[in-house]
Write a protein that holds these residues in place. Structure first.
Motif, mmCIF file in Angstrom:
data_model
loop_
_atom_site.group_PDB
_atom_site.id
_atom_site.type_symbol
_atom_site.label_atom_id
_atom_site.label_comp_id
_atom_site.label_asym_id
_atom_site.label_seq_id
_atom_site.Cartn_x
_atom_site.Cartn_y
_atom_site.Cartn_z
ATOM 1 N N ALA A 146 0.837 -1.210 0.000
ATOM 2 C CA ALA A 146 0.000 0.000 0.000
ATOM 3 C C ALA A 146 0.866 1.252 0.000
ATOM 4 O O ALA A 146 0.585 2.221 -0.719
ATOM 5 C CB ALA A 146 -0.931 -0.005 1.210
ATOM 6 N N GLU A 147 1.941 1.231 0.766
ATOM 7 C CA GLU A 147 2.847 2.383 0.841
ATOM 8 C C GLU A 147 3.537 2.622 -0.506
ATOM 9 O O GLU A 147 3.618 3.756 -0.983
ATOM 10 C CB GLU A 147 3.881 2.134 1.930
ATOM 11 C CG GLU A 147 4.788 3.297 2.222
ATOM 12 C CD GLU A 147 5.660 3.000 3.424
ATOM 13 O OE1 GLU A 147 5.597 3.781 4.385
ATOM 14 O OE2 GLU A 147 6.400 1.989 3.406
ATOM 15 N N SER A 154 1.893 6.212 -7.212
ATOM 16 C CA SER A 154 0.712 6.830 -7.817
ATOM 17 C C SER A 154 0.617 8.317 -7.491
ATOM 18 O O SER A 154 -0.086 9.054 -8.169
ATOM 19 C CB SER A 154 -0.560 6.138 -7.325
ATOM 20 O OG SER A 154 -0.815 6.470 -5.963
ATOM 21 N N GLY A 155 1.301 8.728 -6.423
ATOM 22 C CA GLY A 155 1.164 10.112 -5.974
ATOM 23 C C GLY A 155 -0.178 10.376 -5.314
ATOM 24 O O GLY A 155 -0.606 11.512 -5.189
ATOM 25 N N ARG A 156 -0.852 9.322 -4.887
ATOM 26 C CA ARG A 156 -2.184 9.440 -4.270
ATOM 27 C C ARG A 156 -2.138 8.853 -2.856
ATOM 28 O O ARG A 156 -2.457 7.690 -2.654
ATOM 29 C CB ARG A 156 -3.211 8.704 -5.115
ATOM 30 C CG ARG A 156 -3.398 9.336 -6.496
ATOM 31 C CD ARG A 156 -4.279 8.498 -7.394
ATOM 32 N NE ARG A 156 -5.612 8.331 -6.838
ATOM 33 C CZ ARG A 156 -6.461 7.410 -7.273
ATOM 34 N NH1 ARG A 156 -6.130 6.583 -8.238
ATOM 35 N NH2 ARG A 156 -7.653 7.308 -6.732
ATOM 36 N N PRO A 157 -1.785 9.652 -1.860
ATOM 37 C CA PRO A 157 -1.672 9.122 -0.503
ATOM 38 C C PRO A 157 -3.016 8.849 0.177
ATOM 39 O O PRO A 157 -3.067 8.127 1.156
ATOM 40 C CB PRO A 157 -0.907 10.221 0.242
ATOM 41 C CG PRO A 157 -1.231 11.465 -0.510
ATOM 42 C CD PRO A 157 -1.388 11.044 -1.948
ATOM 43 N N ASN A 158 -4.094 9.417 -0.347
ATOM 44 C CA ASN A 158 -5.409 9.247 0.279
ATOM 45 C C ASN A 158 -6.492 8.946 -0.763
ATOM 46 O O ASN A 158 -7.507 9.644 -0.819
ATOM 47 C CB ASN A 158 -5.787 10.504 1.069
ATOM 48 C CG ASN A 158 -4.819 10.768 2.183
ATOM 49 O OD1 ASN A 158 -3.669 11.088 1.944
ATOM 50 N ND2 ASN A 158 -5.267 10.628 3.403
ATOM 51 N N LEU A 175 -4.012 6.038 3.983
ATOM 52 C CA LEU A 175 -3.029 4.980 3.778
ATOM 53 C C LEU A 175 -1.880 5.065 4.764
ATOM 54 O O LEU A 175 -1.416 4.036 5.268
ATOM 55 C CB LEU A 175 -2.502 4.992 2.341
ATOM 56 C CG LEU A 175 -3.468 4.451 1.286
ATOM 57 C CD1 LEU A 175 -2.808 4.416 -0.080
ATOM 58 C CD2 LEU A 175 -3.986 3.080 1.650
ATOM 59 N N ALA A 176 -1.407 6.270 5.068
ATOM 60 C CA ALA A 176 -0.301 6.392 6.022
ATOM 61 C C ALA A 176 -0.716 5.839 7.386
ATOM 62 O O ALA A 176 0.042 5.110 8.036
ATOM 63 C CB ALA A 176 0.150 7.846 6.137
ATOM 64 N N GLY A 177 -1.916 6.172 7.832
ATOM 65 C CA GLY A 177 -2.411 5.653 9.104
ATOM 66 C C GLY A 177 -2.618 4.152 9.077
ATOM 67 O O GLY A 177 -2.314 3.453 10.046
ATOM 68 N N ALA A 183 -9.094 -3.807 14.715
ATOM 69 C CA ALA A 183 -9.388 -3.459 13.312
ATOM 70 C C ALA A 183 -8.856 -2.073 12.978
ATOM 71 O O ALA A 183 -8.902 -1.171 13.806
ATOM 72 C CB ALA A 183 -10.895 -3.507 13.065
ATOM 73 N N PRO A 184 -8.350 -1.903 11.763
ATOM 74 C CA PRO A 184 -7.878 -0.587 11.352
ATOM 75 C C PRO A 184 -9.040 0.355 11.063
ATOM 76 O O PRO A 184 -10.169 -0.090 10.803
ATOM 77 C CB PRO A 184 -7.117 -0.880 10.052
ATOM 78 C CG PRO A 184 -7.846 -2.061 9.482
ATOM 79 C CD PRO A 184 -8.248 -2.884 10.686
ATOM 80 N N ARG A 185 -8.777 1.632 11.100
ATOM 81 C CA ARG A 185 -9.721 2.652 10.649
ATOM 82 C C ARG A 185 -9.201 3.088 9.279
ATOM 83 O O ARG A 185 -8.262 3.864 9.193
ATOM 84 C CB ARG A 185 -9.769 3.840 11.613
ATOM 85 C CG ARG A 185 -10.193 3.492 13.034
ATOM 86 C CD ARG A 185 -11.547 2.856 13.187
ATOM 87 N NE ARG A 185 -12.578 3.539 12.429
ATOM 88 C CZ ARG A 185 -13.650 2.943 11.931
ATOM 89 N NH1 ARG A 185 -13.850 1.662 12.124
ATOM 90 N NH2 ARG A 185 -14.524 3.624 11.237
#
Length: 171
Positions: free
Chosen positions: A121-122, A128-132, A138-140, A165-167
């Motif tokens: 994912a990272e 892609s230059g698309r962090p969100n 994605l960083a979280g 579980a992740p958020r």
């Protein structure tokens, strides 16, 4: 679904087109149960969802302690989505499977898949230059996966899948 003889003479579940499909009921972590046992509803395969629907449905399954089933939702997006997004969805599917293994008590497999999914994912976000994308944090999510992998190795499994579980869209 019907049970027919496989190449080795054993009985196998097969779909209407003759492909092998396991029809055994499953528990919330995707483990097969005996025929006739009551399991949780399975996620249908091959469902076309928008990215927003994928994220929402996967989050609901994760929140409900069903990461294996969330993996199935991400897998549909991975297999049916645009080529340039497949690594994103594959990484998220691996995170869900990592949580599944950690909840089942598999330290090595859980930690390994959590880290592999985080790296995927990272890497996708960087390339892609698309962090969100689609409101995903994605960083979280990557940080969550790496923290959980370390926790599983240090404290041992199993973990409570719903509690850990992740958020996907942040806290």
């Amino acid at each position: 679904m019907e049970r027919t003889a496989g190449p080795d003479g054993g009985r196998r579940d097969r779909d209407g087109e003759g492909r092998a499909r396991n029809a055994r009921p499953r528990d919330g972590l995707g483990r097969p149960l005996p025929y006739g046992a009551e399991g949780v509803p399975r996620q249908p395969e091959g469902v076309a969802r928008t990215p927003a629907q994928t994220v929402a449905e996967a989050q609901a399954l994760l929140d409900g302690g069903r990461p294996f089933h969330a993996h199935e939702v991400f897998e549909d997006a991975w297999k049916a989505g645009p080529e340039e997004e497949r690594a994103l969805w594959r990484g998220l599917a691996q995170l869900a499977v990592g949580l599944t293994h950690a909840a089942r008590g598999n330290t090595t497999g859980g930690a390994r898949l959590l880290r592999r999914g985080a790296a995927g994912a990272e890497e996708w976000a960087a390339l892609s230059g698309r962090p969100n994308p689609y409101g995903l944090d994605l960083a979280g999510t990557v940080s969550w996966a790496r923290d959980l992998a370390g926790s599983v190795e240090a404290d041992g499994p199993p973990v409570d899948a719903a509690a850990r579980a992740p958020r996907l869209r942040g806290r």
